[in-house]
Write an enzyme that holds these catalytic residues in place. Structure first.
Site, PDB file in Angstrom:
ATOM      1  N   THR A 159      43.908  43.631  41.872  1.00 57.62           N
ATOM      2  CA  THR A 159      44.319  42.224  41.825  1.00 57.62           C
ATOM      3  C   THR A 159      45.815  42.094  41.562  1.00 57.62           C
ATOM      4  O   THR A 159      46.508  41.304  42.208  1.00 57.62           O
ATOM      5  CB  THR A 159      43.518  41.476  40.744  1.00 57.62           C
ATOM      6  N   SER A 193      36.899  49.007  39.939  1.00 61.90           N
ATOM      7  CA  SER A 193      37.233  47.936  39.000  1.00 61.90           C
ATOM      8  C   SER A 193      38.134  48.466  37.895  1.00 61.90           C
ATOM      9  O   SER A 193      37.848  49.482  37.275  1.00 61.90           O
ATOM     10  CB  SER A 193      35.948  47.359  38.385  1.00 61.90           C
ATOM     11  N   GLY A 194      39.249  47.783  37.661  1.00 65.36           N
ATOM     12  CA  GLY A 194      40.194  48.201  36.628  1.00 65.36           C
ATOM     13  C   GLY A 194      41.316  49.072  37.147  1.00 65.36           C
ATOM     14  O   GLY A 194      42.199  49.475  36.386  1.00 65.36           O
ATOM     15  N   SER A 249      38.519  41.400  36.289  1.00 64.77           N
ATOM     16  CA  SER A 249      37.848  41.912  37.482  1.00 64.77           C
ATOM     17  C   SER A 249      37.536  40.784  38.455  1.00 64.77           C
ATOM     18  O   SER A 249      36.936  39.768  38.083  1.00 64.77           O
ATOM     19  CB  SER A 249      36.547  42.620  37.084  1.00 64.77           C
ATOM     20  N   SER A 250      37.931  40.951  39.719  1.00 67.10           N
ATOM     21  CA  SER A 250      37.581  39.974  40.749  1.00 67.10           C
ATOM     22  C   SER A 250      36.091  40.109  41.036  1.00 67.10           C
ATOM     23  O   SER A 250      35.632  41.173  41.446  1.00 67.10           O
ATOM     24  CB  SER A 250      38.379  40.232  42.030  1.00 67.10           C
ATOM     25  N   ASN A 286      36.996  46.340  33.153  1.00 66.36           N
ATOM     26  CA  ASN A 286      38.224  45.658  33.528  1.00 66.36           C
ATOM     27  C   ASN A 286      38.243  44.254  32.933  1.00 66.36           C
ATOM     28  O   ASN A 286      37.279  43.514  33.057  1.00 66.36           O
ATOM     29  CB  ASN A 286      38.301  45.588  35.067  1.00 66.36           C
ATOM     30  N   GLY A 304      35.733  47.368  44.644  1.00 64.06           N
ATOM     31  CA  GLY A 304      35.652  48.800  44.857  1.00 64.06           C
ATOM     32  C   GLY A 304      34.216  49.287  44.730  1.00 64.06           C
ATOM     33  O   GLY A 304      33.304  48.549  44.354  1.00 64.06           O
ATOM     34  N   GLU A 342      30.869  50.675  43.424  1.00 64.78           N
ATOM     35  CA  GLU A 342      30.268  50.447  42.113  1.00 64.78           C
ATOM     36  C   GLU A 342      28.992  51.254  41.940  1.00 64.78           C
ATOM     37  O   GLU A 342      28.175  51.351  42.860  1.00 64.78           O
ATOM     38  CB  GLU A 342      29.962  48.955  41.907  1.00 64.78           C
TER      39      GLU A 342
END
Length: 793
Positions: free
Chosen positions: A183, A178-179, A233-234, A230, A472, A474
């Site tokens: 995206t 994330s980040g 973040s999706s 992020n 991603g 986590e």
């Protein structure tokens, strides 16, 4: 390594530091850390240097201070972790955020706008790809995500031309934590593909491409949120399949989504936010363009307070009402306009935002304890808030109140009503809110697919390019069911990645016609078996997901029983661990390829069941006649659930299309379908990296980047290369670099000259293994030992 030798020194905080050997006594040495310019820092440390002819240890690596900046890490003379980090950092500092590692593109998030995506730059990559495809050799351009997108398109187009599209479908797999920029990278890839796929249909095809791109602001508004890592973040995964006709023109698309994080709606942590759309509605209360747009879509009826993001329960929990990286008002306008562009009718657009506003108010429905002869229950503190929420959603207020404050229990053919205490009523409220939002999201995805699929009705589809943007790996302070599903996804993708990288390695050796032996590559099948079960090696109870489904079916199933069963049945598995304290706390630890992750079993059963109380189902059913939009979103949700059940039934003999589908089993079926799709394509990989945890530009944290390279499989790909022939030099470069070691200086002799040089060198050194230097058709392949011997000669 002698005195004054430049080295890399492992460091607990920085990962690796540049240093120089000051003095050496056999294998003991004193090394001094230097800065990036090679200046001494005064930081002198003890180190153990390699003995004899060895060049490196695990903590000390040879450093080349004069190493040139390369576009492809495979071109580095020495491939090891600090050399890769140094190369990436040098490029990052120069604004070159893209680097190839063989066929893998590494993208380091700059956390700032860079002039890398102008129309002129896009045209350069487009024109180069076009001319190359016509057989006109062109000078290479710097690594770019456009390079990957163009390679996917040209490979597809070539297959369409030569094979009628057979075997031409491609996939671009974008991964990272994330980040890291997944995206944004996805949007860049999609934009490039829509440009190259414009075809010759003029305005009609331009409209299709515009609709494809307009899906992004909608999915981001309703599916993305700020997390501690992020700002955008999706909170779901997506696979966007772009479809092309027999002339390479894009004619439509399809979007598949995975595992929306609905739990975020009622609960999110400090420093985080709910889904963006809620704060976009907040922005409309300040007037301006967003306020005017809100009026166009029925905003006058929302009755929002002056500052929803700081006063409403579902919005204020994280304490982040606004973001510096995003203008919520502008994003609201984009999302509303995108819905119109995709052909969603105005009444439906109005109804969608009304439902979001309804959820804002529903979150503020508070309950108080209400005494009575039955021992007490709940009553609503302010009925006007509930009435407003019900009215905006199209639900009957009295029926909604009953759904939130009572539960009907059926036993032995009789039924009776139980009043809920405030805590249970609040949970019922949150369950209804999550159910409504989940149905709204499925409806939006269906509307997007209807809008972007228009071109397929009149054009035959020859091939497709899929773009995967998925969560991603986590590992948080507290990891739950969502993290297990996310990390299961990454385990599956990592296995596919490892196998493909090894396949590329084989193809390189075959293309160059060199002798090679099997190179072991990492296989995480045992971890996948632990999670999903289904193989002979798995215990009768199955893997983690199968055991969870079993526990959900038991009348008295519980999270505690689930944790105990895991440790009893799977405790001997190398990939599973739990300390005595973790056992007591209901925690189990899975040793993933990226590192161990402890999972808290509490809440697993509820999240896996994702059950909607019967009263809520009846509430939605009753609303269909008076609120068509509720019926529409419920139909979309039911259709998705039926498709998931059918997919699950086709993937396992034990499943039934009529059986209640759990979140875990549905996700497993979706993931299998995704991997089946990907396996029929030619994959292209983009590994996104986050250079620092502060999300600031111009800061490159070696240790954090090394961690991501490691669990993103990039360093493992390097290891595969190193275990074979890690050093690969074109013939001319090999001769130019090592000609002084031969008895002649002809640097234009090509393959024969390289063979003579190796023979001359080997004959003078009986310990040199000539087989460790293989002569390919265009390159010389050197094993690590051979390269070290040549370098130190």
């Amino acid at each position: 390594m002698d005195e004054s030798s430049p080295v890399w020194l492992r460091d607990d905080e920085a990962g690796w530091l540049p240093a120089v050997v000051n003095s050496r006594d056999e294998d003991a040495a004193r090394v001094e850390v230097v800065d990036d310019a090679g200046r001494a820092t005064g930081d002198v440390r003890e180190a153990t240097l390699p003995a004899g002819d060895a060049q490196e240890t695990d903590d000390v690596k040879r450093r080349d201070p004069d190493a040139p900046r390369v576009d492809d890490l495979i071109s580095l003379a020495v491939l090891h972790e600090p050399a890769i980090l140094h190369a990436l950092r040098g490029r990052y500092d120069a604004g070159a955020i893209y680097t190839f590692n063989g066929a893998i593109l590494i993208a380091v998030n700059p956390f700032q706008r860079l002039p890398l995506y102008t129309e002129d730059i896009l045209s350069q990559y487009y024109n180069r790809g076009l001319l190359q495809s016509q057989g006109l050799q062109q000078a290479p351009l710097p690594p770019h995500v456009y390079t990957v997108a163009d390679a996917a398109y040209r490979s597809m187009a070539a297959a369409i031309t030569s094979k009628g599209g057979a075997g031409g479908s491609q996939s671009v797999l974008i991964s990272g934590e994330s980040g890291a920029g997944k995206t944004e990278t996805t949007k860049i890839v999609m934009r490039y593909l829509t440009v190259v796929g414009k075809g010759d249909a003029g305005d009609a095809n331009a409209a299709v491409m515009d609709r494809v791109l307009q899906s992004n602001p909608i999915l981001e508004a309703f599916g993305n949120a700020r997390t501690v890592r992020n700002d955008n973040s999706s909170r779901f995964g997506k696979f966007i399949e772009l479809k092309f006709d027999d002339r390479g023109a894009m004619r439509g698309a399809a979007v598949d989504t995975y595992l929306l994080e609905k739990i975020r709606l009622p609960t999110h942590a400090e420093g985080e936010r709910n889904f963006h759309v809620f704060y976009q509605l907040h922005a409309t209360t300040s007037g301006g363009a967003a306020g005017a747009k809100a009026k166009d879509v029925g905003g006058d009826a929302w009755k929002l307070p002056a500052s929803p993001a700081t006063t409403c329960s579902y919005l204020k929990q994280g304490g982040v009402p606004s973001l510096t990286t995003m203008d919520d008002g502008e994003e609201f306008c984009r999302a509303a306009d995108a819905l119109t562009t995709l052909g969603v009718e105005a009444p439906d657009v109005t109804a969608a935002f009304r439902l979001v506003a309804a959820l804002v108010h529903l979150g503020d429905v508070a309950f108080e304890f209400d005494t009575g002869d039955d021992g007490g229950g709940s009553r609503v503190d302010d009925s006007s808030t509930l009435d407003l929420a019900a009215g905006l959603a199209g639900l009957d207020a009295a029926a909604l109140l009953a759904t939130l404050t009572t539960r009907t229990v059926e036993t032995r053919g009789e039924s009776y009503v139980v009043r809920l205490v405030p805590a249970d009523a609040a949970r019922a409220r949150d369950a209804v809110a999550k159910a409504l939002y989940g149905r709204l999201f499925e409806w939006l995805v269906a509307k997007i697919n209807a809008g972007v699929a228009a071109g397929e009705k009149v054009h035959a589809i020859a091939a497709s390019i899929g773009v995967l943007d998925i969560f991603g790996f986590e590992c948080f302070a507290t990891n739950s069911f969502e993290q297990l599903c996310i990390n299961y996804t990454n385990e599956t993708l990592q296995q596919q990645f490892n196998r493909y990288v090894f396949k590329l390695e084989q193809e390189e050796y075959a293309r160059e016609e060199i002798k090679w032996s099997f190179v072991e590559f990492p296989d995480n099948q045992d971890c996948l078996d632990l999670i999903e079960g289904g193989r002979k090696e798995t215990p009768p109870d199955g893997g983690l997901l199968a055991m969870l489904d079993d526990e959900c079916r038991l009348p008295r199933g519980s999270d505690a029983n689930y944790a105990a069963r895991i440790l009893k049945s799977l405790g001997s598995r190398p990939r599973l661990a739990a300390s005595k304290k973790q056992v007591v706390d209901g925690i189990f630890e899975v040793r993933h390829y990226a590192g161990p992750v402890p999972y808290v079993a509490n809440g697993f059963l509820e999240k896996n069941k994702d059950e909607l109380p019967k009263a809520a189902s009846d509430l939605f059913a009753a609303a269909r006649s008076g609120a068509p939009f509720i019926g529409a979103i419920c139909d979309a949700f039911d259709h998705a659930a039926e498709a998931a059940a059918a997919a699950l039934a086709s993937s396992t003999k034990k499943a039934s299309a009529k059986k209640k589908v759990t979140v875990g089993s549905q996700f497993k079926a979706q993931l299998r379908r995704l991997m089946t799709t990907v396996s029929t394509t030619t994959p292209h990989y983009v590994r996104c990296l986050k250079p620092n945890d502060e999300n600031v530009p111009s800061k490159f944290d070696r240790k954090r980047v090394a961690e991501q390279l490691r669990y993103g499989g990039v360093l493992e790909a390097v290891r595969v290369a190193r275990s074979g022939f890690p050093v690969r030099m074109p013939h001319a470069e090999f001769l130019a670099h090592y000609a002084a070691l031969g008895a002649w200086a002809d640097r234009t002799a090509g393959l024969k000259g390289c063979a003579r040089l190796v023979e001359t060198f080997a004959s003078a050194r009986p310990t040199f293994d000539a087989a460790s230097a293989q002569l390919g058709k265009t390159k010389v392949f050197l094993r690590k030992g051979a390269h070290d011997a040549l370098e130190t000669a």
